[in-house]
Write a protein that holds these residues in place. Structure first.
Motif, PDB file in Angstrom:
ATOM      1  N   GLY A 284       0.859  -1.409  -0.280  1.00  0.00           N
ATOM      2  CA  GLY A 284      -0.056  -0.113   0.044  1.00  0.00           C
ATOM      3  C   GLY A 284       1.180   1.481  -0.498  1.00  0.00           C
ATOM      4  O   GLY A 284       2.400   1.125   0.431  1.00  0.00           O
ATOM      5  N   HIS A 285       0.141   2.266  -0.767  1.00  0.00           N
ATOM      6  CA  HIS A 285       0.678   3.808  -1.001  1.00  0.00           C
ATOM      7  C   HIS A 285       0.904   4.342   1.097  1.00  0.00           C
ATOM      8  O   HIS A 285       0.634   4.080   1.479  1.00  0.00           O
ATOM      9  CB  HIS A 285       0.570   4.823  -1.643  1.00  0.00           C
ATOM     10  N   ARG A 286       2.081   5.527   0.844  1.00  0.00           N
ATOM     11  CA  ARG A 286       2.218   5.291   2.600  1.00  0.00           C
ATOM     12  C   ARG A 286       2.564   7.295   2.339  1.00  0.00           C
ATOM     13  O   ARG A 286       3.108   8.088   1.644  1.00  0.00           O
ATOM     14  CB  ARG A 286       3.916   5.151   2.917  1.00  0.00           C
ATOM     15  N   ILE A 287       1.330   7.915   3.078  1.00  0.00           N
ATOM     16  CA  ILE A 287       1.575   9.217   2.821  1.00  0.00           C
ATOM     17  C   ILE A 287       2.194  10.158   4.328  1.00  0.00           C
ATOM     18  O   ILE A 287       1.310   9.524   5.073  1.00  0.00           O
ATOM     19  CB  ILE A 287      -0.092   9.580   3.133  1.00  0.00           C
ATOM     20  N   SER A 288       3.250  10.672   4.243  1.00  0.00           N
ATOM     21  CA  SER A 288       3.637  11.013   5.675  1.00  0.00           C
ATOM     22  C   SER A 288       3.096  11.903   6.512  1.00  0.00           C
ATOM     23  O   SER A 288       2.175  12.605   5.533  1.00  0.00           O
ATOM     24  CB  SER A 288       4.895  10.652   4.905  1.00  0.00           C
ATOM     25  N   ASP A 300      -0.036   2.401  -5.317  1.00  0.00           N
ATOM     26  CA  ASP A 300       0.260   0.414  -4.575  1.00  0.00           C
ATOM     27  C   ASP A 300       1.721   1.966  -4.480  1.00  0.00           C
ATOM     28  O   ASP A 300       2.178   1.892  -5.661  1.00  0.00           O
ATOM     29  CB  ASP A 300       0.115  -0.304  -5.007  1.00  0.00           C
ATOM     30  N   ARG A 303       5.024   6.679  -2.362  1.00  0.00           N
ATOM     31  CA  ARG A 303       5.642   7.414  -0.626  1.00  0.00           C
ATOM     32  C   ARG A 303       5.374   8.449  -0.980  1.00  0.00           C
ATOM     33  O   ARG A 303       6.278   9.296  -1.611  1.00  0.00           O
ATOM     34  CB  ARG A 303       7.165   6.591  -0.094  1.00  0.00           C
TER      35      ARG A 303
END
Lengths: 402, 380
Positions: A284-288, A300, A303
């Motif tokens: 899954g993608h990451r949103i910081s 997917d 980052r």
């Protein structure tokens, strides 16, 4: 085993007006809409319409396309009878030849079609974004007792002269065909999607091949010949979303329309008409915590630490801290480094945009170019890429390209 | 070796430790618990095996395995559709003489014929309650070098409290070792309450296939149930058992709290990169990319494809197809596949299972140490 209808998908085009994007791959393999390639649309249409036998005619830079299609499993086209087949030109006892035109490509594969002994053949184009039910088209073809049907859509009269136009009577029977006429008599533009009765198509392909003057093209040769012989020809009206993504601005625009399915008509979220594709298999993608995401599509493996606004990010894109991405189409595996500004542009796969580099610009006045960065290009730190630039080679740190 | 295949047979016990997470397994089993935004726990051990060239893998299921069968299908996503070997799901073969197995001896006794017919030299056994990217190739090498009969994998950690709390039951047995300087296991302790860092067995074992067949045949005749408790622990003098230490990343699910915690740890990129150091395969759903509509506000979040987000999300893990409506607030949550959060709803420290719907303006709150869990398909 006989099939009612076999699909032949023309995927050999170079797509020269996409320049940097099609330098190393055929146009149907160009990525689209976050996780798709253009060819996913006609292939998914086939499966969703119940067509399980598809020949894909390839010629120009076929490697990426071949690998992508593979055994056809992502589209459920890995069948023991039929399924998907990639058909490049091949050597025959009588000699060998490239596909000279769209009609010749089909002509050279008559024996492929004959294996399935179909009643109908549908000719599809591998460079359009369109969700269309071909079974409805076939129903029309049968109801009209047609020998040839072409899918048409209404275009604004002032643009009509840019298209191949079908002039049809009140029963949708085609009476005339005009190829990019100065004075259009119709605003029904051909979508380049045809259904033929196979016996008729075969006859005309063989005749066409025997004519040394012919360009072996459906629009220029086959259709005029059918008209000449007063064949039963009908125009099938299609009102759904359709986009020829043959140019950089149209490709960019179609991607942007994906962001607004409520108004644009291109809904990828339709569970009843799924668009299938080969998946990246990334996590899954990451949103910081520092990221700001507005009105965007994220796939997917992404980052995101920077700002992303009204953009489409394909699988595995990285946007570092302080980077700004707006109105951009960023394809898979690309990294946008810290502080870079990427706007109103298309960035192809596996590109690196260096720190504080600037790519493209938001439109101002008449200046509305879509900057394009080709596959695997490295854009150095602090480099500047103008809004009309088409970048195919690495750009050194601090250099400018317009 | 000409090809990259390993000379080992994989055997997975997907129901192990079900009893620790009764909520999560009410309609599934441990192996099919969703984890890390788009995976199921079994994906990790299965992909690890496949990545090491193990392409003959059996899963001996006990109960509640429909979700697992649905997830694995023919095994295509793991490249396990093979003419020789591939994926093999072994359901309980119910007749008058066979009961559902409890321990590995009983489970393996049900596939003795199958094991005899295989060609691989070794058998690797594993449960599916730990998400990790395990290098089975290195384990095989270490085992061959050690000349041990059996190699057991362990890591150094304290025994999770939920295991100790259940130590009087035989449902969720756990083991700790004493190991000598040569790496030989000198004592196997069952359900020990010892405090502090222990050599904690990870339920992964490798043994020669022929030796395992003999061991199980004899053990089963004697009515033994558990391989570790009933055979290995009692025969450490004549069976040479070696220990193999795992030092990589591992997310072990021992209760709902640890499930929540281990999902949340995925928000740290270091953990994420460690767990996904090699590719992990899972079932493909053909979702579209996730769409963030104007008004969405997202920070420190992991989300899979197919989500539509119009509200606010913070410190959360979203699985595929989650929808968060306008004005909704989601903070410190794990929302599984196709959870729908209605307009203006406010969620904190929640775990929602698959297909849960939270209707508009609902306020739901758990706490850091006690996240609240909502069952599959429920509407709140």
């Amino acid at each position: 085993m006989a099939k009612e209808m076999v699909a032949m998908l023309l995927a050999g085009g170079q797509g020269s007006r996409l320049y940097a994007l099609t330098e190393k791959l055929a146009k149907p393999a160009v990525p689209f809409g976050g996780k798709y390639r253009i060819i996913d649309f006609p292939l998914s249409n086939c499966v969703n319409s119940g067509i399980d036998t598809v020949g894909i005619l390839t010629q120009y830079q076929p490697l990426v396309l071949n690998e992508y299609i593979g055994n056809g499993q992502p589209w459920d086209l890995d069948r023991s009878q039929g399924g998907v087949h990639v058909l490049p030109p091949y050597q025959q006892a009588s000699g060998s030849d490239w596909y000279k035109g769209t009609a010749n490509a089909i002509y050279q594969n008559i024996s492929f079609i004959e294996r399935y002994n179909p009643q109908y053949v549908i000719i599809l184009s591998g460079d359009q974004i369109c969700k269309q039910d071909y079974s409805d088209f076939l129903k029309f073809h049968k109801e009209k007792d047609a020998e040839f049907s072409v899918a048409v859509r209404e275009v604004p009269w002032e643009e009509a002269s840019r298209f191949g136009l079908m002039v049809a009577d009140e029963n949708d029977k085609i009476t005339e065909f005009q190829e990019k006429p100065k004075e259009p008599k119709s605003n029904l533009a051909s979508m380049g999607i045809y259904i033929f009765n196979w016996d008729v198509l075969k006859k005309y392909l063989i005749e066409d091949e025997a004519d040394p003057e012919s360009e072996n093209d459906f629009g220029n040769n086959i259709i005029p010949n059918l008209l000449r012989d007063n064949r039963r020809m009908y125009a099938y009206h299609f009102n759904g979303y359709w986009k020829d993504v043959g140019t950089i601005p149209s490709l960019w625009e179609a991607n942007m329309e994906v962001l607004d399915p409520e108004h644009s008509g291109i809904n990828l979220f339709d569970d009843d008409w799924k668009v299938y594709s080969r998946n990246s298999g990334m996590t899954g993608h990451r949103i910081s915590g520092d990221a700001v995401i507005e009105n965007s599509m994220i796939t997917d493996g992404c980052r995101i630490e920077g700002n992303v606004k009204h953009s489409i990010l394909f699988a595995g894109v990285r946007v570092e801290k302080g980077a700004e991405v707006e109105d951009a189409v960023v394809m898979g595996g690309t990294t946008i480094k810290a502080g870079a500004v990427v706007k109103h542009c298309i960035v192809a796969e596996n590109v690196i945009i260096g720190e504080n580099a600037v790519v493209g610009a938001m439109p101002e006045d008449s200046e509305n170019g879509v900057a394009t960065i080709g596959f695997g290009v490295y854009v150095g730190d602090n480099a500047k890429i103008g809004p009309n630039a088409m970048v195919n080679n690495n750009v050194k740190d601090g250099e400018e390209e317009w | 070796m000409v090809n990259s295949n390993s000379d080992a047979l994989g055997i997975i016990f997907p129901n192990s430790y079900d009893a620790l997470v009764p909520e999560l397994v009410s309609e599934r089993l441990m192996a099919s618990i969703p984890f890390a935004s788009r995976y199921r726990l079994v994906d990790f051990v299965l992909s690890s095996m496949v990545n090491c060239g193990i392409d003959n893998i059996s899963l001996i299921v006990r109960k509640n395995y429909h979700s697992l069968m649905d997830h694995l299908g023919s095994g295509r996503e793991w490249d396990l559709v093979r003419k020789n070997g591939g994926l093999n799901i072994v359901p309980p073969f119910a007749n008058r003489h066979v009961k559902v197995y409890n321990g590995r001896v009983e489970a393996l006794a049900s596939i003795l014929h199958f094991m005899r017919a295989q060609k691989q030299k070794y058998v690797i056994m594993s449960d599916a309650n730990i998400a990790m990217n395990f290098d089975f190739g290195a384990l095989i090498k270490a085992h061959m070098k050690s000349e041990a009969d059996v190699t057991l994998v362990y890591r150094e950690e304290e025994t999770p409290a939920s295991l100790v709390a259940n130590r009087e039951s035989t449902e969720s047995m756990y083991y700790t070792f004493d190991i000598d300087e040569s790496g030989r296991v000198t004592k196997i302790k069952t359900n020990s309450a010892d405090a502090g860092v222990q050599n904690q067995y990870m339920s992964i074992a490798i043994i020669e296939r022929e030796k395992l067949i003999d061991m199980i045949t004899d053990g089963h005749i004697q009515g033994l149930i558990y391989l570790e408790r009933d055979i290995l622990a009692n025969r450490l003098e004549d069976i040479r058992v070696s220990a193999y230490k795992y030092e990589g990343y591992a997310a072990r699910i021992t209760d709902v709290q640890s499930y929540f915690r281990e999902n949340m740890k995925m928000l740290d990129e270091e953990n994420l990169d460690a767990l996904f150091s090699g590719p992990i395969y899972t079932k493909i759903r053909d979702d579209n990319p996730t769409r963030y509509i104007a008004g969405a506000k997202v920070s420190n979040t992991m989300a899979a494809d197919g989500c539509v987000i119009e509200g606010e999300v913070e410190n959360s893990v979203l699985f595929r197809g989650v929808k968060i409506a306008k004005g909704a607030k989601v903070k410190n949550c794990v929302l599984m596949q196709d959870t729908v959060v209605g307009e203006g709803a406010n969620l904190e420290y929640m775990i929602t299972d698959k297909n849960v719907t939270i209707t508009a303006n609902k306020e739901l709150r758990g706490s850091d140490s006690f996240p609240v869990y909502v069952m599959k398909k429920q509407t709140v």
